[in-house]
Design a protein around this motif. Structure first.
Motif, PDB file in Angstrom:
ATOM      1  N   ILE A  58       0.503 -10.902   1.083  1.00 24.65           N
ATOM      2  CA  ILE A  58      -0.235  -9.605  -0.239  1.00 24.65           C
ATOM      3  C   ILE A  58      -0.697  -8.561   0.795  1.00 24.65           C
ATOM      4  O   ILE A  58      -1.116  -8.627   1.784  1.00 24.65           O
ATOM      5  N   LYS A  59       0.556  -7.289   0.167  1.00 23.73           N
ATOM      6  CA  LYS A  59       0.981  -6.482   0.848  1.00 23.73           C
ATOM      7  C   LYS A  59      -1.404  -5.913  -0.689  1.00 23.73           C
ATOM      8  O   LYS A  59      -0.830  -6.061  -1.165  1.00 23.73           O
ATOM      9  N   LYS A  60      -1.273  -4.716   1.357  1.00 23.61           N
ATOM     10  CA  LYS A  60      -3.023  -4.236   0.679  1.00 23.61           C
ATOM     11  C   LYS A  60      -2.178  -2.442   0.653  1.00 23.61           C
ATOM     12  O   LYS A  60      -1.617  -2.406   0.804  1.00 23.61           O
ATOM     13  N   SER A  61      -3.374  -2.513   0.235  1.00 23.90           N
ATOM     14  CA  SER A  61      -3.684  -0.422  -0.462  1.00 23.90           C
ATOM     15  C   SER A  61      -4.788  -0.217   0.288  1.00 23.90           C
ATOM     16  O   SER A  61      -4.866  -0.910   0.862  1.00 23.90           O
ATOM     17  N   SER A  62      -4.988   1.566   0.332  1.00 25.87           N
ATOM     18  CA  SER A  62      -5.646   1.634   1.107  1.00 25.87           C
ATOM     19  C   SER A  62      -7.345   1.777   1.015  1.00 25.87           C
ATOM     20  O   SER A  62      -7.688   1.128   0.001  1.00 25.87           O
TER      21      SER A  62
ATOM     22  N   SER B 138       1.555  -0.802  -7.071  1.00 26.12           N
ATOM     23  CA  SER B 138       1.726  -0.325  -5.539  1.00 26.12           C
ATOM     24  C   SER B 138      -0.175   0.058  -5.104  1.00 26.12           C
ATOM     25  O   SER B 138      -0.014  -0.011  -4.034  1.00 26.12           O
ATOM     26  N   GLY B 139      -0.589   0.042  -5.365  1.00 22.89           N
ATOM     27  CA  GLY B 139      -2.461   0.137  -5.171  1.00 22.89           C
ATOM     28  C   GLY B 139      -2.373   1.909  -5.386  1.00 22.89           C
ATOM     29  O   GLY B 139      -3.577   2.000  -4.961  1.00 22.89           O
ATOM     30  N   LYS B 140      -1.368   2.601  -5.144  1.00 23.85           N
ATOM     31  CA  LYS B 140      -2.201   3.970  -5.443  1.00 23.85           C
ATOM     32  C   LYS B 140      -2.858   3.936  -6.549  1.00 23.85           C
ATOM     33  O   LYS B 140      -3.452   3.024  -7.818  1.00 23.85           O
TER      34      LYS B 140
END
Length: 655
Positions: A143-147, A190-192
């Motif tokens: 699982i990729k993370k955002s800031s 993207s989680g942006k």
């Protein structure tokens, strides 16, 4: 996995049953969690999803089924302590979900604001919001993370017309239990994120218009006064909008009208029951749309797609529906469904974007819930599955609305659960006061505990005593500072009503309740000691002075003001209304049940009651759960609670 087979088999089953079981086995059946909850359909109708509890780990997992094959396309089942919380379809391929964590010391889960997104086939998983994020980084999983952001998040709007974005409300971690709420637009791939606005006051909620602008902010201050603000786009700031509220109290905006020029809101004028108002944003003119003379709205129906309020549900005994717009497609569908599934409470819980397909749940006093797929275009209703297919509605007890007059002339309402298969005369009775006392009320619903008692031939009485919510401010406020007097008189009068109707055997009556109901279970027998043979206090408050000093109420944002209003601070009055100071008046057998991790009615309450009983040399029984809080949340804890409670009642009623 067992969780897969459980959901798939449930989707196939179309019949229910109740195992002919002993009392102990029955407690296990009524203790089981629903096979699945939060059932939804994807925006284009390709997928059916629901949350199910893995019987091995007792954790919530999200199962996504292909609608054509009814086979799982993906299962979100976190490793370790993680489990699925609330979730939302944000486009036809993608789901956003909240991640909660099972706690070691307590049975409930904790939510720390983490939101993740994943496609229906399991592809493109992404950590999109939360404190564990790191820019461009990845966890040990895929699982990729955002800031990262130090805040607790909640979905504000899924923005159906935008494939990639959602609106998220975030409550920053300030070290206190209140904060200035923030709103972000978040990309679900993207989680942006982009911060759109901050609330003008603490602990606020928001209302979004049809152009997806955040335009209203509403909250309450520490003294429980309503606060309302309107965002002025030209001035780029929040402006006080109390003139929209006018004289209404307990005010909450619900939705914008189709043209965004007015809002629907709920509020109370004076001491009348709550009504739905249409309020013009420019002229501030208020138009009363719907009001019931006895009860407040119990459910508000807002179209998922248009975000317009179209119907209101009231419950004066049985549920009834009032439509704001009879021509609305959802209103028409609801009317059709009520005809197709009579004698049930109908809820449209999810729908496709075009509104042609809906997930519907039908429930009543004997049925915890059946799910259907309704095709409004083809006018076809397809049965899907039952929430608890091991319970047979035909073998459940009837729940009958009642109405009577109290000793001082107040009209009171409630319900009596009448065991199936026996004559409804001279029955053993358990009186079950609800919690609160202010805010909650009892409804015509399936109640596992009451149905279990009915399986043992015991009738159950519930009363919406003065102080209960749902009957307007006048009725609720009439219970303020009367916890140990008029409220208890209402409970006692309801008990006498059941005797006078011939339902209850006056020599076989117990009282059992949780939270405020636990308080009443010990307090009412001090006022009417010859009426109740036994009293079961569950996670109760027993010392009202202590309630001002311990637990999570006085620590909450407006908790101190609330307690001062509903209880007062007079020590003599609080002691007179506390079971701990009235043990000498008791005659009933006493059972105390409590959770060590209870924050609402902390162990100080249990300890105070136990100390008072010991000092009076009064016999009692007790059971304390080391990992339970303000209730029993696992099937195992509920089963032990049910067996302990039922065994005690049957012993004291000589059943």
């Amino acid at each position: 996995m067992r969780i897969i087979s459980a959901l798939v088999s449930a989707a196939i089953l179309s019949t229910s049953f109740l195992v002919q079981a002993s009392g102990v086995e029955q407690a296990e059946l009524f203790s089981r969690s629903a096979e699945f909850t939060s059932v939804k359909i994807s925006p284009e109708g390709d997928y059916l999803s629901g949350v199910s509890i893995d019987k091995d780990t007792d954790k919530r997992a999200l199962i996504i089924l292909n609608m054509k094959t009814m086979k799982p396309s993906y299962i979100v089942n976190f490793k370790g302590k993680g489990e699925v919380g609330s979730y939302y379809w944000v486009n036809n391929e993608r789901v956003v979900l909240q991640k909660s964590y099972k706690q070691a010391r307590i049975e409930t889960s904790a939510y720390y604001g983490e939101m993740l997104a994943v496609n229906a086939d399991g592809s493109k998983p992404k950590y999109i919001f939360g404190y564990k994020g790191s820019a461009g980084g990845t966890s040990s999983s895929n699982i990729k993370k955002s800031s990262s952001i130090q805040a607790t998040s909640y979905m504000l709007d899924t923005l159906p017309e935008q494939e990639d974005d959602i609106l998220v409300m975030a409550y920053p971690w300030t070290g206190k239990n209140h904060a200035i709420t923030q709103v972000y637009k978040v990309d679900v791939y993207s989680g942006k994120r982009k911060k759109l606005t901050s609330s003008p006051v603490q602990n606020a909620n928001f209302l979004v218009d049809h152009d997806q602008n955040v335009r209203l902010s509403f909250s309450q201050d520490e003294n429980q006064n309503d606060l309302l603000y309107y965002f002025d786009k030209e001035k780029n700031q929040w402006l006080d909008a109390s003139d929209l509220r006018g004289e209404l109290t307990e005010f909450r905006p619900l939705s914008f009208t189709k043209d965004d020029k007015s809002i629907y809101a709920i509020g109370a004028k004076g001491l009348e029951t709550h009504a739905i108002y249409k309020i013009n944003l420019e002229t501030k003119e208020q138009e009363k749309v719907i009001q019931h003379p006895v009860v407040d709205p119990s459910q508000l129906w807002i179209d998922e797609q248009t975000k317009v309020l179209y119907a209101v549900e009231f419950e004066d005994g049985f549920p009834e529906y009032k439509f704001i717009d009879d021509k609305n497609s959802k209103a028409k569908a609801l009317n059709q469904l009520m005809v197709a599934i009579p004698d049930h409470r109908i809820r449209i819980v999810s729908e496709t974007t075009d509104g042609n397909k809906m997930i519907v749940v039908a429930m009543n006093d004997k049925n915890p819930g059946d799910y259907y797929l309704f095709d409004s275009k083809k006018m076809k209703l397809k049965y899907l599955f039952a929430e608890k297919n091991w319970l047979d509605p035909a073998k459940m007890a009837e729940v009958k609305p009642i109405e009577f007059t109290s000793r001082d002339g107040k009209q009171l309402h409630g319900y009596i659960t009448l065991p199936n298969g026996i004559e409804h005369k001279n029955m053993p009775l358990v009186v079950n006061p609800h919690g609160g006392p202010h805010g909650p009320r009892d409804y015509w619903v399936f109640n596992s505990e009451n149905q279990l008692l009915a399986q043992h031939g015991i009738a159950v009485l519930q009363v919406n005593f003065r102080g209960s919510g749902g009957y307007g401010p006048a009725f609720e406020q009439d219970g303020y500072r009367k916890w140990g007097a008029e409220i208890q008189y209402d409970i006692i009068d309801a008990t006498q009503y059941a005797i006078d109707q011939g339902w209850a055997n006056k020599d076989k009556i117990c009282i059992s309740g949780a939270s405020f109901g636990g308080y009443s279970a010990l307090m009412a027998p001090t006022i009417a000691p010859d009426m109740y043979k036994c009293a079961v206090g569950t996670v109760g408050v027993y010392d009202l002075e202590e309630l001002h000093d311990s637990g999570d109420i006085p620590e909450s944002y407006s908790g101190g003001a609330f307690l001062n209003e509903v209880l007062g601070n007079d020590a003599a009055s609080l002691r007179a209304m506390s079971p701990t100071h009235n043990v000498h008046k008791l005659k009933a057998s006493v059972l105390l049940l409590h959770g060590e991790e209870d924050e609402r009615a902390p162990m100080e309450q249990f300890d105070a009651m136990e100390k008072a009983l010991k000092e009076a040399n009064y016999p009692y029984e007790k059971k304390v759960w080391d990992k339970s809080g303000h209730g029993f949340y696992t099937p195992e804890s509920r089963e032990l609670y049910y067996n302990t409670m039922v065994s005690f009642i049957k012993k004291n009623l000589k059943l």
